[in-house]
Design an enzyme around this catalytic site. Structure first.
Site, short mmCIF file in Angstrom:
data_model
loop_
_atom_site.label_atom_id
_atom_site.label_comp_id
_atom_site.label_asym_id
_atom_site.label_seq_id
_atom_site.Cartn_x
_atom_site.Cartn_y
_atom_site.Cartn_z
N ARG A 273 1.02 -1.19 0.11
CA ARG A 273 -0.06 0.01 0.07
C ARG A 273 0.88 1.28 -0.06
NH1 ARG A 273 -4.77 -0.33 3.94
NH2 ARG A 273 -5.56 1.38 3.09
N ASP B 89 -15.33 3.44 3.15
CA ASP B 89 -15.17 2.08 3.65
C ASP B 89 -16.73 1.22 3.01
OD1 ASP B 89 -12.55 2.45 4.62
OD2 ASP B 89 -13.24 2.74 6.46
N ARG C 147 -10.62 -2.74 -4.33
CA ARG C 147 -12.00 -3.11 -3.94
C ARG C 147 -12.80 -2.73 -5.13
NH1 ARG C 147 -11.98 -0.98 2.40
NH2 ARG C 147 -11.20 -2.60 3.48
#
Ligand code: S3P
Length: 433
Positions: free
Chosen positions: A121, A316, A347
């Site tokens: 990340r 999120d 995602r």
């Protein structure tokens, strides 16, 4: 560990969630840097917050107590000790990014490592501006990837215009600002979650906000506080979504944070036509707005367009919005959600590939996703990509689909919500036959 998911007819019940993960990280860190002993009640039980707790213990902070209340014996801003070995932070991006801001200013060296996902990340969003403040941080690709070696040094304040709305970036710089000479100012394109600003102020740090700019100077001290951590709205969101999708459902969620920087998902659900009421709560030791959220499933969800500030306020929960879009009439569009590509997994890819396998009409293009709703979802083999929020959002989709699904790896839910499947079992009504 794989899990078979059978469709559910409806969900029903009253739920209370462990403390919010973002607030818990900050309560632990700020209590560690405070003078005095802080009592923290109802902390998150997530593996990510265990990573924060262990790291602080390795830096010489003593914690005691068991069960509901943890006592953190603060060491003061200058009381941390150099760790005996590398600080392994598991999967936790928040721990790594916020600690970078603190460790950059210490008079010792620390090495931060993490699991495979965390090591991939991007960290330059934090190490870049910290280096502008005088921090000495080394790591692969110009301090973009862990392991990162932080050689503590003296810092000077900067004014930083963050190109992304990120609470992790903002918080790391404000924490470094506690040690820097002068006033540190951070601005962001949209207001990201503001738990750091709220909690620093509560610990006695003068924090100045002017629109999207926030400033701190070096405080004399942080003063320990006792905090009851508000329930985790990002955990609660999965249950709100299930209630909204399955007609006849009703869930009542007590004492969750309803901080406006976190309620983007509630607003999106309302836009989709869900029946939601919020009863304000009164616990002043939460130091955050709290409330009881009630969601009743009436069916008939409609599509929503999500962009700009709402992307940040629901960052999120966007995997869940993609799942919800499959059950809403019309085209749900999410725009400008590129940050999802650098979460614990990409995602956008994880959700689009799985929902498509279930029969959804869903397309991705760069930072955007479009879902044509009311395509029936069929249960099938699903892949969590070992990402907790992907696993839980897919579980919601699978519970509302036709036929059984098999999710390949669900152990990852412990990263934020170890009891997720116990809660699911508790609220599921009669199954389809
Ligand atoms: C968090 C901020 C958000 C969020 C993450 C937790 C925090 O990340 O996605 O789960 O606690 O500050 P960014 O700040 O990178 O958007």
């Amino acid at each position: 560990m794989e899990r078979i998911i059978h469709p559910a007819r409806l969900v029903h019940g009253e739920l209370r969630f462990a403390g919010d993960k973002s607030i818990s990280h900050r309560a632990l860190m700020f209590s560690a840097l405070a003078e005095g002993t802080g009592e923290l009640r109802g902390l998150s039980r997530s593996e990510d917050c265990v990573s924060t707790r262990r790291a602080l213990e390795s830096l010489g902070v003593k914690m005691s107590g068991s069960g509901e209340t943890l006592r953190v014996h603060g060491v003061g801003l200058r009381g941390l000790k150099g760790p005996a070995s590398e600080l392994y932070l598991g999967n936790s991006g928040t721990t790594m990014r916020l600690l970078l801001g603190i460790l950059a200013a210490q008079d010792f060296t620390s090495v931060l490592t993490g699991d495979e996902s965390l090591s991939a990340r991007p960290m330059r969003r934090v190490t870049g501006p910290l280096r502008q403040m005088g921090a000495r941080i080394d790591g692969a690709d110009d301090a973009n990837f862990a392991p990162l070696t932080v050689n503590g040094s003296s810092l000077k304040a900067i004014t930083y215009e963050s190109p992304i709305a990120s609470a992790q970036v903002k918080s790391a710089l404000l924490l470094a600002g506690l040690y820097a000479e002068g006033t540190t100012t951070v601005s962001e394109p949209f207001l990201s979650r503001d738990h750091t600003e709220r909690m620093l102020a509560m610990f006695g740090v003068p924090v100045k906000r002017d629109g999207l700019r926030v400033s701190v100077g070096p405080p004399a001290r942080l003063t320990a506080r006792s905090i009851t951590v508000a329930g985790d709205i990002s955990s609660a969101a999965f249950f709100m979504a299930l209630a909204a999708i399955l007609p006849g459902s009703e869930v009542r969620i007590a004492d969750v944070t309803v901080n406006p920087t976190r309620t983007g998902f509630v607003d999106i659900l309302r836009l989709m036509g869900a029946d939601i009421t919020i009863e304000p709560g009164t616990d002043s030791t939460a130091f955050e707005p709290i409330g009881t959220v009630v969601v009743r499933g009436s069916g008939g969800l409609r599509a929503a367009a999500v962009k700009g500030e709402d992307v940040v306020r629901a960052i999120d929960e966007l995997p869940l919005v993609m799942a919800l879009g499959c059950f809403a009439a019309g085209e749900t569009v999410i725009e400008g959600a590129g940050e999802l590509r650098v979460k614990e997994t990409d995602r956008i890819h994880s959700m689009v590939s799985n929902l498509r396998a279930m029969g959804a009409e869903i397309r991705e293009s760069g930072d955007n996703v479009a879902i044509t709703g009311r395509s029936r979802l069929r249960g099938c083999r699903l892949k969590s990509f070992s990402d907790h929020r992907t696993a839980m959002a897919l579980t919601v989709a699978a519970l509302a689909a036709e036929g059984d699904s098999c999710l390949d790896d669900v152990s990852c839910v412990g990263i934020s919500f170890p009891d997720f499947y116990d809660y699911i079992e508790r609220i599921i009504g009669q199954r389809h036959v």
